[in-house]
Design an enzyme around this catalytic site. Structure first.
Site, PDB file in Angstrom:
ATOM      1  N   ARG A   1      -0.337  29.897 -38.143  1.00  0.00           N
ATOM      2  CA  ARG A   1       0.428  28.645 -38.178  1.00  0.00           C
ATOM      3  C   ARG A   1       1.382  28.598 -39.369  1.00  0.00           C
ATOM      4  NH1 ARG A   1      -2.319  25.368 -34.342  1.00  0.00           N
ATOM      5  NH2 ARG A   1      -4.525  25.908 -34.271  1.00  0.00           N
TER       6      ARG A   1
ATOM      7  N   ASN B   1       8.459  17.780 -33.496  1.00  0.00           N
ATOM      8  CA  ASN B   1       7.185  18.438 -33.735  1.00  0.00           C
ATOM      9  C   ASN B   1       6.964  19.320 -32.518  1.00  0.00           C
ATOM     10  OD1 ASN B   1       4.619  19.360 -34.095  1.00  0.00           O
ATOM     11  ND2 ASN B   1       3.681  17.354 -34.479  1.00  0.00           N
TER      12      ASN B   1
ATOM     13  N   ARG C   1      -8.461  13.213 -28.591  1.00  0.00           N
ATOM     14  CA  ARG C   1      -9.303  14.384 -28.834  1.00  0.00           C
ATOM     15  C   ARG C   1      -9.120  14.822 -30.289  1.00  0.00           C
ATOM     16  NH1 ARG C   1     -10.071  13.511 -24.135  1.00  0.00           N
ATOM     17  NH2 ARG C   1      -9.962  14.853 -22.295  1.00  0.00           N
TER      18      ARG C   1
ATOM     19  N   ALA D   1       2.460  23.919 -30.992  1.00  0.00           N
ATOM     20  CA  ALA D   1       2.204  25.365 -31.067  1.00  0.00           C
ATOM     21  C   ALA D   1       3.467  26.193 -30.817  1.00  0.00           C
ATOM     22  CB  ALA D   1       1.114  25.748 -30.072  1.00  0.00           C
TER      23      ALA D   1
ATOM     24  N   ARG E   1      -3.749  25.897 -42.934  1.00  0.00           N
ATOM     25  CA  ARG E   1      -4.508  26.235 -41.731  1.00  0.00           C
ATOM     26  C   ARG E   1      -4.469  27.747 -41.480  1.00  0.00           C
ATOM     27  NH1 ARG E   1      -3.227  22.128 -37.058  1.00  0.00           N
ATOM     28  NH2 ARG E   1      -5.184  23.066 -36.317  1.00  0.00           N
TER      29      ARG E   1
ATOM     30  N   HIS F   1       5.254  18.076 -38.932  1.00  0.00           N
ATOM     31  CA  HIS F   1       3.903  18.396 -38.484  1.00  0.00           C
ATOM     32  C   HIS F   1       2.929  17.379 -39.045  1.00  0.00           C
ATOM     33  CE1 HIS F   1       5.147  22.131 -36.726  1.00  0.00           C
ATOM     34  NE2 HIS F   1       5.872  22.343 -37.811  1.00  0.00           N
ATOM     35  N   LEU F   2       1.979  17.012 -38.231  1.00  0.00           N
ATOM     36  CA  LEU F   2       0.927  16.090 -38.675  1.00  0.00           C
ATOM     37  C   LEU F   2       0.060  16.751 -39.738  1.00  0.00           C
ATOM     38  CD1 LEU F   2       0.071  15.144 -35.046  1.00  0.00           C
ATOM     39  CD2 LEU F   2       0.798  13.442 -36.717  1.00  0.00           C
ATOM     40  N   SER F   3      -0.387  17.947 -39.448  1.00  0.00           N
ATOM     41  CA  SER F   3      -1.266  18.677 -40.372  1.00  0.00           C
ATOM     42  C   SER F   3      -0.413  19.529 -41.317  1.00  0.00           C
ATOM     43  CB  SER F   3      -2.225  19.578 -39.578  1.00  0.00           C
ATOM     44  OG  SER F   3      -1.502  20.539 -38.823  1.00  0.00           O
TER      45      SER F   3
ATOM     46  N   HIS G   1       5.349  28.114 -33.627  1.00  0.00           N
ATOM     47  CA  HIS G   1       4.942  29.434 -34.102  1.00  0.00           C
ATOM     48  C   HIS G   1       5.243  30.552 -33.114  1.00  0.00           C
ATOM     49  CE1 HIS G   1       2.857  26.601 -36.621  1.00  0.00           C
ATOM     50  NE2 HIS G   1       2.083  26.213 -35.620  1.00  0.00           N
TER      51      HIS G   1
ATOM     52  N   GLU H   1      12.102  19.178 -38.833  1.00  0.00           N
ATOM     53  CA  GLU H   1      10.838  19.634 -38.252  1.00  0.00           C
ATOM     54  C   GLU H   1       9.687  18.883 -38.918  1.00  0.00           C
ATOM     55  OE1 GLU H   1      10.200  23.803 -38.939  1.00  0.00           O
ATOM     56  OE2 GLU H   1       8.126  23.726 -38.216  1.00  0.00           O
TER      57      GLU H   1
ATOM     58  N   ASP I   1      16.530  29.002 -30.539  1.00  0.00           N
ATOM     59  CA  ASP I   1      17.887  29.301 -30.093  1.00  0.00           C
ATOM     60  C   ASP I   1      18.582  28.046 -29.568  1.00  0.00           C
ATOM     61  OD1 ASP I   1      17.609  31.936 -30.786  1.00  0.00           O
ATOM     62  OD2 ASP I   1      17.405  32.694 -28.737  1.00  0.00           O
TER      63      ASP I   1
ATOM     64  N   PRO J   1       3.713  20.653 -26.961  1.00  0.00           N
ATOM     65  CA  PRO J   1       2.500  20.710 -26.156  1.00  0.00           C
ATOM     66  C   PRO J   1       1.262  20.122 -26.825  1.00  0.00           C
ATOM     67  CG  PRO J   1       3.147  22.905 -26.898  1.00  0.00           C
ATOM     68  CD  PRO J   1       4.286  21.976 -27.207  1.00  0.00           C
ATOM     69  N   ASN J   2       0.490  19.429 -26.009  1.00  0.00           N
ATOM     70  CA  ASN J   2      -0.813  18.850 -26.357  1.00  0.00           C
ATOM     71  C   ASN J   2      -0.739  17.623 -27.257  1.00  0.00           C
ATOM     72  OD1 ASN J   2      -2.448  20.778 -24.893  1.00  0.00           O
ATOM     73  ND2 ASN J   2      -1.832  22.269 -26.439  1.00  0.00           N
TER      74      ASN J   2
ATOM     75  N   TYR K   1      -6.369  15.706 -36.274  1.00  0.00           N
ATOM     76  CA  TYR K   1      -5.079  15.035 -36.070  1.00  0.00           C
ATOM     77  C   TYR K   1      -5.131  13.513 -36.226  1.00  0.00           C
ATOM     78  CZ  TYR K   1      -3.763  19.633 -34.387  1.00  0.00           C
ATOM     79  OH  TYR K   1      -3.522  20.972 -34.300  1.00  0.00           O
TER      80      TYR K   1
HETATM   81  O1  CA2 Z   1       0.187  19.642 -37.229  1.00  0.00           O
HETATM   82  C1  CA2 Z   1       0.959  19.579 -36.272  1.00  0.00           C
HETATM   83  O2  CA2 Z   1       1.663  18.605 -36.024  1.00  0.00           O
HETATM   84  C2  CA2 Z   1       1.007  20.745 -35.267  1.00  0.00           C
HETATM   85  O3  CA2 Z   1       2.355  20.866 -34.820  1.00  0.00           O
HETATM   86  C3  CA2 Z   1       0.094  20.390 -34.139  1.00  0.00           C
HETATM   87  C4  CA2 Z   1      -0.033  21.497 -33.104  1.00  0.00           C
HETATM   88  C5  CA2 Z   1      -0.394  22.813 -33.770  1.00  0.00           C
HETATM   89  O4  CA2 Z   1      -0.397  23.855 -32.812  1.00  0.00           O
HETATM   90  C6  CA2 Z   1       0.573  23.159 -34.884  1.00  0.00           C
HETATM   91  O5  CA2 Z   1       0.140  24.359 -35.480  1.00  0.00           O
HETATM   92  C7  CA2 Z   1       0.619  22.072 -35.926  1.00  0.00           C
HETATM   93  C8  CA2 Z   1      -1.130  21.164 -32.092  1.00  0.00           C
HETATM   94  C9  CA2 Z   1      -0.963  19.847 -31.406  1.00  0.00           C
HETATM   95  C10 CA2 Z   1      -2.176  19.602 -30.573  1.00  0.00           C
HETATM   96  O6  CA2 Z   1      -2.505  18.245 -30.676  1.00  0.00           O
HETATM   97  C11 CA2 Z   1      -3.743  17.868 -30.275  1.00  0.00           C
HETATM   98  C12 CA2 Z   1      -4.063  16.556 -30.483  1.00  0.00           C
HETATM   99  C13 CA2 Z   1      -5.299  16.107 -30.118  1.00  0.00           C
HETATM  100  C14 CA2 Z   1      -6.213  16.965 -29.538  1.00  0.00           C
HETATM  101  C15 CA2 Z   1      -5.884  18.287 -29.338  1.00  0.00           C
HETATM  102  C16 CA2 Z   1      -4.640  18.737 -29.695  1.00  0.00           C
END
Ligand code: CA2
Length: 157
Positions: free
Chosen positions: A118, A81, A25, A84, A114, A107-109, A87, A105, A94, A17-18, A30
């Site tokens: 997370r 990836n 954004r 959210a 954080r 993650h960008l961050s 978590h 797995e 499953d 998601p997102n 990110y």
């Molecule tokens: O660091 C990552 O890749 C995450 O999976 C990114 C998720 C976050 O919930 C994880 O804890 C770590 C969030 C992705 C949302 O991406 C956005 C990108 C641009 C603007 C808003 C959200």
């Protein structure tokens, strides 16, 4: 065909998601790279290793679960990836465990730098490994790790 003698693999790349908002954004967290840029980077890396990838982004848990289940007959490994859902989602974990193929797995961050919520991943225990904190490079490194795992069948204990 046993993995040691295969020259190509098919990999499912899942974005949760997102992640469709990447580059549009919150560039402070990110970065400015878009999801299309990441998919293009992965396509290039995969084809130079004679691998195929299918990419899918969804904001819906059930869509991701369906894609994971369908991977059983279509793909050899999964790069994910889960955003959210990493978590929160026992359902994704499953499904990934049920398809019984290597999962990496990413993650960008750096999720451990954080908020505490997370720091826990439901996916990490059933994944071959996790790469976190390198921006778009996390995906590239994750793909290389997955291809290496598929080619050698090797997993560190
Ligand atoms: O660091 C990552 O890749 C995450 O999976 C990114 C998720 C976050 O919930 C994880 O804890 C770590 C969030 C992705 C949302 O991406 C956005 C990108 C641009 C603007 C808003 C959200």
């Amino acid at each position: 065909m046993p993995n040691e003698t295969r020259s190509s693999f098919s990999i499912l790349v899942l974005h949760g998601p997102n992640l469709n908002l990447l580059g549009l954004r919150e560039p402070g967290i990110y970065g400015s790279v878009t999801l299309a840029d990441i998919n293009q980077l992965l396509q290039k890396e995969a084809s130079s290793r004679s691998c195929q990838i299918e990419t899918l982004q969804s904001n819906h848990e059930g869509v991701l679960v369906d894609a994971i289940q369908a991977a059983r007959t279509e793909h050899h490994g999964i790069l994910i990836n889960a955003g959210a859902y990493t978590h929160t989602s026992v359902a994704l974990r499953d499904a990934l465990a049920a398809v019984a193929m290597p999962v990496v797995e990413v993650h960008l961050s750096n999720i451990y730098q954080r908020e505490p919520f997370r720091h826990h991943s439901f996916i990490a225990p059933i994944a071959v490994g996790q790469i976190s904190g390198f921006g778009a490079e996390s995906y590239r490194l994750g793909l290389l790790a997955l291809v290496h795992t598929l080619k050698t069948g090797s997993r560190a204990k």
